[in-house]
Scaffold this active site. Structure first.
Site, PDB file in Angstrom:
ATOM      1  N   ASP A 134       0.804  -1.212  -0.036  1.00  0.00           N
ATOM      2  CA  ASP A 134      -0.037   0.066   0.071  1.00  0.00           C
ATOM      3  C   ASP A 134       0.617   1.092   0.052  1.00  0.00           C
ATOM      4  O   ASP A 134       2.188   1.190   0.492  1.00  0.00           O
ATOM      5  CB  ASP A 134      -0.867  -0.009   1.233  1.00  0.00           C
ATOM      6  CG  ASP A 134      -2.077  -0.824   1.203  1.00  0.00           C
ATOM      7  OD1 ASP A 134      -2.264  -1.414   0.249  1.00  0.00           O
ATOM      8  OD2 ASP A 134      -2.526  -1.031   2.322  1.00  0.00           O
ATOM      9  N   ARG A 184      -1.081  -0.704  -8.451  1.00  0.00           N
ATOM     10  CA  ARG A 184      -2.414  -0.719  -8.162  1.00  0.00           C
ATOM     11  C   ARG A 184      -2.513   0.982  -8.147  1.00  0.00           C
ATOM     12  O   ARG A 184      -1.771   1.674  -7.528  1.00  0.00           O
ATOM     13  CB  ARG A 184      -3.093  -0.828  -6.854  1.00  0.00           C
ATOM     14  CG  ARG A 184      -4.147  -0.322  -6.174  1.00  0.00           C
ATOM     15  CD  ARG A 184      -4.492  -0.239  -4.972  1.00  0.00           C
ATOM     16  NE  ARG A 184      -4.525  -1.584  -4.247  1.00  0.00           N
ATOM     17  CZ  ARG A 184      -4.089  -1.917  -3.241  1.00  0.00           C
ATOM     18  NH1 ARG A 184      -3.996  -1.085  -2.205  1.00  0.00           N
ATOM     19  NH2 ARG A 184      -4.269  -3.359  -2.510  1.00  0.00           N
ATOM     20  N   THR A 226     -10.891   2.063  -7.476  1.00  0.00           N
ATOM     21  CA  THR A 226     -11.828   3.199  -7.541  1.00  0.00           C
ATOM     22  C   THR A 226     -13.437   2.892  -7.390  1.00  0.00           C
ATOM     23  O   THR A 226     -13.565   1.707  -7.737  1.00  0.00           O
ATOM     24  CB  THR A 226     -11.849   3.967  -8.663  1.00  0.00           C
ATOM     25  OG1 THR A 226     -12.611   5.174  -8.558  1.00  0.00           O
ATOM     26  CG2 THR A 226     -12.108   3.489 -10.221  1.00  0.00           C
TER      27      THR A 226
HETATM   28  P1  FDA Z   1     -14.157   9.058  -4.767  1.00  0.00           P
HETATM   29  O1  FDA Z   1     -13.756   9.748  -3.642  1.00  0.00           O
HETATM   30  O2  FDA Z   1     -14.739  10.272  -5.964  1.00  0.00           O
HETATM   31  O3  FDA Z   1     -15.835   8.270  -4.856  1.00  0.00           O
HETATM   32  C1  FDA Z   1     -16.348   7.878  -5.619  1.00  0.00           C
HETATM   33  C2  FDA Z   1     -17.680   7.338  -5.220  1.00  0.00           C
HETATM   34  O4  FDA Z   1     -17.678   6.194  -4.412  1.00  0.00           O
HETATM   35  C3  FDA Z   1     -18.481   8.375  -4.171  1.00  0.00           C
HETATM   36  O5  FDA Z   1     -19.290   9.196  -4.744  1.00  0.00           O
HETATM   37  C4  FDA Z   1     -19.265   7.064  -3.101  1.00  0.00           C
HETATM   38  O6  FDA Z   1     -20.300   6.674  -3.843  1.00  0.00           O
HETATM   39  C5  FDA Z   1     -18.109   6.246  -3.118  1.00  0.00           C
HETATM   40  N1  FDA Z   1     -17.320   6.356  -2.078  1.00  0.00           N
HETATM   41  C6  FDA Z   1     -15.996   6.394  -2.087  1.00  0.00           C
HETATM   42  N2  FDA Z   1     -15.328   6.454  -1.115  1.00  0.00           N
HETATM   43  C7  FDA Z   1     -16.244   6.162  -0.079  1.00  0.00           C
HETATM   44  C8  FDA Z   1     -16.415   5.947   1.202  1.00  0.00           C
HETATM   45  N3  FDA Z   1     -15.222   5.864   1.905  1.00  0.00           N
HETATM   46  N4  FDA Z   1     -17.455   5.393   1.897  1.00  0.00           N
HETATM   47  C9  FDA Z   1     -18.835   5.218   0.872  1.00  0.00           C
HETATM   48  N5  FDA Z   1     -18.594   5.435  -0.353  1.00  0.00           N
HETATM   49  C10 FDA Z   1     -17.606   5.890  -1.039  1.00  0.00           C
HETATM   50  N6  FDA Z   1      -5.518   5.110  -0.738  1.00  0.00           N
HETATM   51  C11 FDA Z   1      -3.885   5.564  -0.561  1.00  0.00           C
HETATM   52  O7  FDA Z   1      -3.889   6.568  -0.398  1.00  0.00           O
HETATM   53  N7  FDA Z   1      -3.345   4.272  -0.629  1.00  0.00           N
HETATM   54  C12 FDA Z   1      -3.658   3.093  -0.700  1.00  0.00           C
HETATM   55  O8  FDA Z   1      -2.767   2.135  -0.827  1.00  0.00           O
HETATM   56  C13 FDA Z   1      -4.927   2.653  -1.086  1.00  0.00           C
HETATM   57  N8  FDA Z   1      -5.349   1.650  -1.463  1.00  0.00           N
HETATM   58  C14 FDA Z   1      -6.526   1.521  -1.963  1.00  0.00           C
HETATM   59  C15 FDA Z   1      -7.014  -0.223  -2.239  1.00  0.00           C
HETATM   60  C16 FDA Z   1      -8.183  -0.100  -2.792  1.00  0.00           C
HETATM   61  C17 FDA Z   1      -8.650  -1.373  -3.481  1.00  0.00           C
HETATM   62  C18 FDA Z   1      -9.136   1.093  -3.027  1.00  0.00           C
HETATM   63  C19 FDA Z   1     -10.469   0.876  -3.712  1.00  0.00           C
HETATM   64  C20 FDA Z   1      -8.814   2.313  -2.467  1.00  0.00           C
HETATM   65  C21 FDA Z   1      -7.638   2.478  -2.091  1.00  0.00           C
HETATM   66  N9  FDA Z   1      -7.051   3.692  -1.604  1.00  0.00           N
HETATM   67  C22 FDA Z   1      -5.674   3.724  -1.104  1.00  0.00           C
HETATM   68  C23 FDA Z   1      -8.098   4.894  -1.306  1.00  0.00           C
HETATM   69  C24 FDA Z   1      -8.238   5.757  -2.369  1.00  0.00           C
HETATM   70  O9  FDA Z   1      -7.075   6.443  -2.677  1.00  0.00           O
HETATM   71  C25 FDA Z   1      -9.542   6.714  -2.424  1.00  0.00           C
HETATM   72  O10 FDA Z   1      -9.305   7.398  -1.180  1.00  0.00           O
HETATM   73  C26 FDA Z   1     -10.672   5.887  -2.175  1.00  0.00           C
HETATM   74  O11 FDA Z   1     -10.755   5.054  -3.080  1.00  0.00           O
HETATM   75  C27 FDA Z   1     -11.881   6.962  -2.749  1.00  0.00           C
HETATM   76  O12 FDA Z   1     -11.728   7.521  -4.089  1.00  0.00           O
HETATM   77  P2  FDA Z   1     -12.381   6.708  -5.365  1.00  0.00           P
HETATM   78  O13 FDA Z   1     -11.897   6.711  -6.322  1.00  0.00           O
HETATM   79  O14 FDA Z   1     -13.444   5.730  -4.821  1.00  0.00           O
HETATM   80  O15 FDA Z   1     -13.490   8.033  -5.695  1.00  0.00           O
END
Ligand code: FDA
Length: 309
Positions: A134, A184, A226
Site C-alpha cells: 500500500d 495499483r 476506485t
Molecule cells: P471518490 O472518492 O470520488 O468516490 C466515488 C464514489 O464512491 C463516491 O461518490 C461514493 O459513492 C463512493 N465512495 C468513495 N469512498 C467512499 C467511502 N469511504 N464510503 C462510501 N462511499 C464511498 N489510498 C491510498 O492513499 N493508498 C492506498 O494504498 C490505497 N489503497 C486502496 C485500495 C483499494 C482497493 C481502493 C478501492 C482504494 C484504496 N485507497 C488507497 C483509497 C483511495 O485513494 C481513495 O481514497 C478511495 O478509493 C476513494 O476514491 P474513489 O476513487 O473511490 O473516488
C-alpha cells in the site's frame, strides 16, 4: 459544502493516538467501523473472503495497523501476515495481501523494514501469492518505492500503489511501467500539501485516467482501484477502444463500499478484487473512509439506529 472541512477534520483525528484510544473503547464507533472492516480476527476475515469468492470476486487481505516504532511489534505484524498467507493457501482462497510498510518498521529504516518483510515475501513466494505494498502519506513514498524495487530485485512478486493526487505520480508510473511492475492506481487518501498534491477533483480524476491508461498500455496487470463510476466508464471506454482483454487488468474496491457497483462489474464480466481489512487497529482506516465521504457518518448512524430500532 461542509465536505472539505469535514475531510480535513477526519484526516486530523485519524492521526491522534489519544482519540484512537478512546474510540477503540466506544461500542458505537466499533459498530460503525464494522461496515468497512471484516472483523477483528483472521478467522472472520477468511469467512468474508470465502463469501466474496463465492460471488466471483477475489480479495486482498489487509491486517489493520500502521506506524510501528519498535522492531518487536513490526515482527509480530509480519508474523500475522505470514499466518494470513498460510491461511489463504490452506483454505484455497482467491486472495493476496496488502501491506503498509510503516507497520513493517519503515520508520526504523529501509534496511530494518526489508528484514522485517523477508519472512512475509518468502511466504508469498512459497505459495505463489502476490504481495501488494500500500502507499501511505508522501513522507513514505520514496522509501516505499525503494523497498518495492529492492524486494523485486531479490526475485519477490511485490507491487506498489500509486496515488493520482501526487504531482510526481506520472514519473513514478512511467518508471514502474518500463519495468513491468504490477501497480495499483488509486486517487490517494491522505492529507497532503498543495506543493506536492492536487486537490481539485477534476485534476485528480484526469490524472487517475491518464495513469490508468499508461498502466493498461504497459500490460503488467494493473489494479484500477476506485468506486467512482466516471473513472470506471473512462477505463471501460479505453479498454474497448484498444481491444484490451478483461483478464489483462482488474478493478479493485474496498470492503463494504459501493456493493451495487461491485455486483455490476462482476455481472459485466470484469475481474474485481475487494480490499478486506481486519484486526483490532481499525481506527485510522475507518477515519480515512469517513474523510472520503463525510456523509457516511449520517448514513452509518441512521443504519445503526434503524437496525436497532
Ligand atoms: P471518490 O472518492 O470520488 O468516490 C466515488 C464514489 O464512491 C463516491 O461518490 C461514493 O459513492 C463512493 N465512495 C468513495 N469512498 C467512499 C467511502 N469511504 N464510503 C462510501 N462511499 C464511498 N489510498 C491510498 O492513499 N493508498 C492506498 O494504498 C490505497 N489503497 C486502496 C485500495 C483499494 C482497493 C481502493 C478501492 C482504494 C484504496 N485507497 C488507497 C483509497 C483511495 O485513494 C481513495 O481514497 C478511495 O478509493 C476513494 O476514491 P474513489 O476513487 O473511490 O473516488
Amino acid at each position: 459544502m461542509f465536505d472539505a472541512p469535514l475531510r480535513a477534520f477526519f484526516l486530523w483525528v485519524s492521526n491522534r493516538r489519544w482519540i484512537a484510544r478512546v474510540a477503540l473503547r466506544t461500542p458505537l464507533l466499533r459498530g460503525m467501523a464494522l461496515r468497512f472492516v471484516a472483523g477483528t480476527t483472521l478467522d472472520q476475515a477468511a469467512v468474508a473472503v470465502a463469501g466474496l469468492n463465492a460471488t466471483g470476486a477475489s480479495a486482498t487481505l489487509d491486517i489493520l495497523g500502521e506506524s510501528v516504532s519498535d522492531r518487536a511489534t513490526a515482527d509480530r505484524a509480519a508474523a500475522e501476515y505470514v499466518a494470513a498467507i498460510e491461511r489463504i493457501a490452506a483454505d484455497g482462497l482467491d486472495a493476496n495481501v496488502s501491506i503498509k510498510l510503516s507497520q513493517m518498521g519503515l520508520d526504523l529504516g529501509v534496511e530494518e523494514c526489508l528484514s522485517v518483510m523477508r519472512p512475509v515475501v518468502e511466504a508469498g513466494k512459497r505459495h505463489d501469492i502476490f504481495v501488494r505494498i500500500d502507499m501511505e502519506s508522501s513522507d513514505y513514498t520514496d522509501r516505499t518505492l525503494e523497498v518495492v524495487n529492492r524486494l523485486r530485485a531479490d526475485g519477490f512478486d511485490v507491487g506498489p500503489v500509486i496515488q493520482s493526487y501526487l504531482h510526481r505520480s506520472r514519473a513514478d508510473v512511467l518508471a514502474l511501467a518500463a519495468e513491468q511492475v504490477r501497480v495499483r492506481v488509486c486517487k490517494g487518501a491522505y492529507a497532503e500539501s498543495d506543493e506536492i498534491a492536487w486537490h481539485a477533483r477534476d485534476v485528480v480524476d484526469r490524472s487517475f485516467v491518464k495513469l490508468s491508461r499508461l498502466l493498461l498500455d504497459a500490460d503488467a496487470y494493473p489494479g484500477i482501484a476506485t468506486h467512482d463510476p466516471r473513472m470506471i466508464d473512462a477505463v471501460e471506454a479505453y479498454v474497448r477502444q484498444k481491444g484490451i482483454r478483461q483478464d489483462r487488468f482488474e478493478f479493485q474496491m474496498l470492503y463494504g463500499i459501493r456493493r451495487d457497483l461491485q455486483r455490476q462489474l462482476l455481472q459485466r464480466g470484469y475481474r474485481l478484487r475487494i480490499y478486506v481489512p481486519y484486526g483490532t487497529e481499525w481506527y485510522p482506516y475507518f477515519m480515512r473512509r469517513l474523510a472520503e465521504r463525510p456523509a457516511n457518518v449520517l448514513f452509518l448512524l441512521r443504519s445503526l439506529f434503524g437496525e436497532r430500532g
